[in-house]
Structures are given as structure tokens and as C-alpha cells.
Write a protein that holds these residues in place. Sequence first.
Motif, PDB file in Angstrom:
ATOM      1  N   ILE A   5       0.843  -1.191   0.000  1.00  0.00           N
ATOM      2  CA  ILE A   5       0.000   0.000   0.000  1.00  0.00           C
ATOM      3  C   ILE A   5       0.879   1.242   0.000  1.00  0.00           C
ATOM      4  O   ILE A   5       1.999   1.239   0.516  1.00  0.00           O
ATOM      5  N   ALA A  77      -3.128  -0.481  -3.173  1.00  0.00           N
ATOM      6  CA  ALA A  77      -4.098   0.311  -2.431  1.00  0.00           C
ATOM      7  C   ALA A  77      -3.402   1.559  -1.900  1.00  0.00           C
ATOM      8  O   ALA A  77      -2.170   1.598  -1.774  1.00  0.00           O
ATOM      9  N   HIS A  79      -3.672   4.499   1.256  1.00  0.00           N
ATOM     10  CA  HIS A  79      -4.274   5.073   2.460  1.00  0.00           C
ATOM     11  C   HIS A  79      -3.979   6.567   2.447  1.00  0.00           C
ATOM     12  O   HIS A  79      -2.822   6.975   2.391  1.00  0.00           O
ATOM     13  N   ALA A 101      -7.222   0.205  -5.008  1.00  0.00           N
ATOM     14  CA  ALA A 101      -8.175   0.350  -3.912  1.00  0.00           C
ATOM     15  C   ALA A 101      -7.897   1.621  -3.114  1.00  0.00           C
ATOM     16  O   ALA A 101      -6.741   1.956  -2.827  1.00  0.00           O
ATOM     17  N   ILE A 103      -8.307   3.180   0.455  1.00  0.00           N
ATOM     18  CA  ILE A 103      -8.561   2.744   1.826  1.00  0.00           C
ATOM     19  C   ILE A 103      -9.353   3.846   2.522  1.00  0.00           C
ATOM     20  O   ILE A 103      -8.841   4.658   3.295  1.00  0.00           O
ATOM     21  N   ASP A 216     -18.679  -1.707   6.724  1.00  0.00           N
ATOM     22  CA  ASP A 216     -18.091  -2.530   5.664  1.00  0.00           C
ATOM     23  C   ASP A 216     -19.045  -2.596   4.482  1.00  0.00           C
ATOM     24  O   ASP A 216     -20.140  -2.027   4.513  1.00  0.00           O
ATOM     25  N   SER A 270     -15.759   1.910   5.558  1.00  0.00           N
ATOM     26  CA  SER A 270     -14.510   2.345   6.174  1.00  0.00           C
ATOM     27  C   SER A 270     -14.777   3.107   7.474  1.00  0.00           C
ATOM     28  O   SER A 270     -15.888   3.085   8.011  1.00  0.00           O
ATOM     29  N   MET A 312      -9.768  -0.334   8.572  1.00  0.00           N
ATOM     30  CA  MET A 312      -9.894   0.360   7.284  1.00  0.00           C
ATOM     31  C   MET A 312      -9.275  -0.463   6.163  1.00  0.00           C
ATOM     32  O   MET A 312      -9.850  -0.589   5.072  1.00  0.00           O
ATOM     33  N   ILE A 313      -8.103  -1.024   6.417  1.00  0.00           N
ATOM     34  CA  ILE A 313      -7.418  -1.833   5.403  1.00  0.00           C
ATOM     35  C   ILE A 313      -8.235  -3.083   5.082  1.00  0.00           C
ATOM     36  O   ILE A 313      -8.420  -3.456   3.913  1.00  0.00           O
ATOM     37  N   ARG A 314      -8.739  -3.740   6.115  1.00  0.00           N
ATOM     38  CA  ARG A 314      -9.509  -4.976   5.905  1.00  0.00           C
ATOM     39  C   ARG A 314     -10.822  -4.697   5.169  1.00  0.00           C
ATOM     40  O   ARG A 314     -11.233  -5.465   4.298  1.00  0.00           O
ATOM     41  N   ALA A 316     -11.352  -2.239   3.066  1.00  0.00           N
ATOM     42  CA  ALA A 316     -10.988  -1.936   1.677  1.00  0.00           C
ATOM     43  C   ALA A 316     -10.658  -3.200   0.896  1.00  0.00           C
ATOM     44  O   ALA A 316     -10.827  -3.250  -0.327  1.00  0.00           O
ATOM     45  N   ALA A 317     -10.184  -4.241   1.606  1.00  0.00           N
ATOM     46  CA  ALA A 317      -9.879  -5.518   0.955  1.00  0.00           C
ATOM     47  C   ALA A 317     -11.110  -6.413   0.829  1.00  0.00           C
ATOM     48  O   ALA A 317     -11.004  -7.549   0.343  1.00  0.00           O
TER      49      ALA A 317
END
Length: 666
Positions: A5, A77, A79, A101, A103, A216, A270, A312-314, A316-317
Motif C-alpha cells: 500500500i 491500495a 491510504h 483500492a 482505503i 463494511d 470504512s 480500514m485496510i480490511r 478496503a480488501a
Amino acid sequence: MFNKILIANRGEIACRVIKTARRMGIRTVAVYSEADARALHVQMADEAVCIGPAPAAQSYISIERVMDAVRRTGAEAVHPGYGFLSENPRFAAALAEAGVAFIGPPTSAVEAMGDKITSKRIAAEAGVNTVPGHMGLIADADEAVRIASGIGYPVMIKASAGGGGKGMRIAWSDAEAREGFQASKNEAAASFGDDRIFIEKFVDQPRHIEIQVLADRHGNTVYLHERECSIQRRNQKVVEEAPSPFLDAATRKAMGEQACALARAVGYESAGTVEFIVDGDRNFYFLEMNTRLQVEHPVTELITGIDLVEQMIRVAAGEPLPFRQEEIALNGWAVESRLYAEDPYRRFLPSTGRLTRYRPPAEGRQGDTVVRNDTGVQEGGEISRFYDPMIAKLCTWAPTREGAIDAMAEALDGFEVEGIGHNLPFLSAVMAHPRFREGRLTTAFIAEEWPEGFAGVELPAPELRRVAAAAVAMHRVAEIRRARLSGRLDHHERHVGRDWVVQLQGERIPVSILAEPGAADVTFLGGTTLRVEGPWAPGQSLARLTVDGRPLVLKVEAATGGFRLRTRGADLRVRVMTPREAELAALMPVKLPPDTSKSLLCPMPGLLVRLLVAEGEEVEEGQALATVEAMKMENTLKAERRARVQAIRAREGETLAVDQVILEFA
């Protein structure tokens, strides 16, 4: 999960994201301007890409330059942190078009909630209470004055794309509305590349309380309780805490549910924050929604145990949230103090320079408390005029609010920063203030308690005696060192006197000292004795002592005849004298400061944007004379009295130093 990222930001938030990504096994890419080539976030990341010159418009908020770095590094991704491009829908759209992506929330939510005018309309349609105001765009200063007069003063003038206190002014009159509109417009253009302005009613004596939400793409939305952010200066948060000392369980639940309803209404994903103003009867009104991570997110993490950056990362994934609302506990109390590069003794004007010393307190759990410091600087680093003046966020956690505040006060005492002006003394003053400790807060707290500006802290008599006892014990150690003695007194060694006079905070305090290895008993007139214990050696910049059975942390600098000691917000010049020296010192005349009343001096390093007067012009008290820009904020310098401009010593576009003469008056 992502393999790499890119963090489209700088400073402490970039470092914060890197820490979580590293723990998750994700490689990171830092971007940096030419001014940040040696910055801490650049050193921490796995890769780093220079994206342009120092001005943010040519680097950190240049979508083209950031996107080029994304393509060159193959980041999957991005951030965005907060500020810069974090709430720019064009940036989110550019990432989506490139298959990268974001984030953060979907572009539609950024557009809906990132714009304050649109967000208020949507909130009103969703049944959320909103503050009265004019939500349409405002063409010029004349229209701003008409609208403000119609709403009724005071009003808040705000940048539509604003955040972090930038592009915001309170106006109490037509003149202030006119001036505030132009200043807000200029700041908004410089900080966000968007100069749209709106106006709303300013609610007097409000609390600023915000709700942290997480959502989410699977339809799950939760709130992580609230943060109290009422300690503000110029609309910029200074101290935050979680939870709020004001809310009850019913209000907390109602605010949280409303925040989640608003998030669902715009298809939010997010982390995001819904901000409210709350009156004395716990009525709350929607203020705005920040579609990004907030600066003050660590206090929420400390009371919930949830890593917001990780979530936030999870999200976005594509992963669902791993908890339900009823599983989010509220545990203990957390306080955050923002360390700013600014001079509290000069009305908090920005300070720049090199950090000749930067030693934060130790992080981690210590007994029943936790200390955390989110920072993006290191010793030897440069504080630039180009960016926000915040350099660290010191946080403490404890089971109770009182415990968290006490832990913060001790941590601030042990935070060593030299080379620049900083607000550590002021933060200590807030922690000690009775009104803060009682939780009686409003957004006017600082203006009401320090209406003439911050002039330092005067220690109460009991604390002053503890410092005096420590000073004489330390002076004795220094005297022995100077005499090259072992530190143990006996009849063969040079005698270090027992009787001394300690001069500090305008007082002369006679004491006597009886010492032994590692400790000393200091006796005052009247017979009170305080025991001083703890190791300290000359040259050490921090003294951690126990005085009268309680901890005392002192920042120490050697000075002629004594020390400069700093603790609990007080900055003390301490002299330790023999009784005869004190007798003679009392006869010395007092040196008066130089007269600077006939000059307009630049109060901080910055760029002279505008000169508003000419040589020979008569000016009135309160008249605007010049505008200086520093750290993305415009500061208007005004006349303190009626006078005539005799000479102009600086020109527009010139970079000025502290105390450089701009104008001279006849």
C-alpha cells in the motif's frame, strides 16, 4: 489482502499507518516532498518516492504526482491519512479508474459527506438535527455580510471542503464577516484547492462531541462510542478524550445510532466520524461528517482495543467487520494532547526550526496506565513552515478519567523538546486546570480561561516548595561535582554549606539541607522538612525525583547560579545562593525590557502575503496592517494603537523571521 500500500500523506499519520501495515505483513510506500527527504515516514517505509517541491499544492495534494507514484511502485491500495487528498473525490475516482483500492469510503460517500453543504442537506433529509445556516455557495464578501446579518451574529464562516480548523472564522459583526470571509476563502484555496464558503449560526457555549463509526461493504455499521473534542483554539482541537465526561448512556446510544443511520444513508464504508455540537441540556446537532480517519483516533483505540487503521485496510480488501455493536466495550478513559510547533507565549503563533532535542516519554503500560505517542519527527529533524504545526500526539489511558489526566500530566513533564517553540507548557496548564479536571468544558474553554493569552504557569505554594527543595538538593550535588569530591561529606572534605536561599517565581526561600547518599532533607523556615530522593547528576536534562513522598519530574538546564527548571507548565529561573549572596542580590537593579511599541514585529516565521498600509498613512487601533502566512494559516497583524506609519521595512512576498521589523511608527 493487499501486498503493498502507498500512504499519500506525511508526518505522524504516515508513520502510524506504516506501523499497522508492517504488523499485518503489508509492504509500504512513502511519498515525500523535497522538504521531507529525511523525514521519519520516509525512513520507516519499505519504499519512498519524491513527488515534488515543498509546497503541498506541488506535491502532497497533486493528484497527478501521487498517481504517478502509485503506478511506478505498483501499489495495490492507497491510504490517504487525513488532510491533503483524504476527502477529495477526484482522487478517489482516479484510484478507482486505475484499479487501485482506496482505503476509505466509496467516491459517492466522499462526495456526499466530504462537502459540508451537501452533507447538511442529506442529514436534514435523514431527520438529523442540523444547525441553522445558509447552505448555498456565497459569491463574495458583500453577500456573506447580508447572509450573516440575516442569520444573526455570531456566525461561523466555513470552507466547504475544510477540515482541521483551516478556513474557519467566527464573526460577531459585519466587519468581521467581511474580513473572515476573505481570510477563510484564501486559506481554503491554499489548503484544499477549493475556496467555496458557507455560513451557519454559531452556537454559543457548545461542546464538540463526535462519534466514531465503522462500516463494511456487507451492510454492517457500528459506532465506537464518542470523543470529547471541546478543548479548541481557533477551531483547532488541542486536547481530546474518550469517552466524554458529559454524556450519559442514553445520549451516547442516541448519538451513536443517529451517526450509523447517516452512514447507512450514504452507503458508507470504512472509518468515518460524525461530529455534533451538544448544548448544556444534552441536545445534539449534526455538524459535519469527516470521511476519513480523524487525528484523535488513538483515544478511541485505547478505550475499545480496536485498531482503526487495520479495520480500514480490511474493509478496503472486502472483509466484513469482525464484531457486532454489542461486542464493542467501553473500557477506561483516554486523553490525547496535541504537541504543536507553536509559541504559547506569543499567542500560539507557529514556530519553525530544528529539533535539537526530541525525547518523548517511554511508551507502553506502566502499572495501571498506558502511554502512547504518535509522532512523525525525530531528534535533529526540521520543522518546516510549509505544513501543519502538529508534531506529535501524546496519549494516556487509565481505568478512570482522573487517572488518565494524572498520567498525562506526568508524561508531559517528561517530554523533552528543544530547538523550537512548543505548547507543552500550555498542555500541562490544561491538565492542572480545575475546570478541565471537573469536566466543565465548552469550545470556548481556552478563550474564557486565557482571554489575554497564555503567560505561563505560576505554581501554588506547596508545589513551589517541592521544586525549591529539589533545586537545593541538585545544587548541592553540582557543588560537590565542581569541587571534585566523591559525594560523601566528612571532616576531611571541603564543606558544602547547609544554609541556602532559593530564588524562584519572585520569592526568596531560606532553607537548610542535611544530605546523605541518594537523599536529602530540606528544612524551611517554620520547621517543615521535605525529603528529596532520586538519582540526578549534573548534565542530565531530566530529573526524576521523589519529593515529600510524591514523584516530581523536572526538565533541567544549567544556568548561572542555579538552573532553569520546567514542570507542570511552569518555566522557572532558579538561583541557589548563600545567605550573603542573597543579601547582595537584593540590592541589584532590575533590568527593563527594550521598548518595541514603535515597531510592528513579525511574531512568527512566515511569508508576508499582504501589506495593507502605506508610508505616511494614519492607522487606527485594531486596523489590519499586514497578513503573514505560516503553516497553512493566515494571520492578520493589527495596530495596537493609533499611529502614523513612518517606514515600511519589509515587502510582500518576503519570508520573514521572528521579530523582524515590518513597519515603524512615528
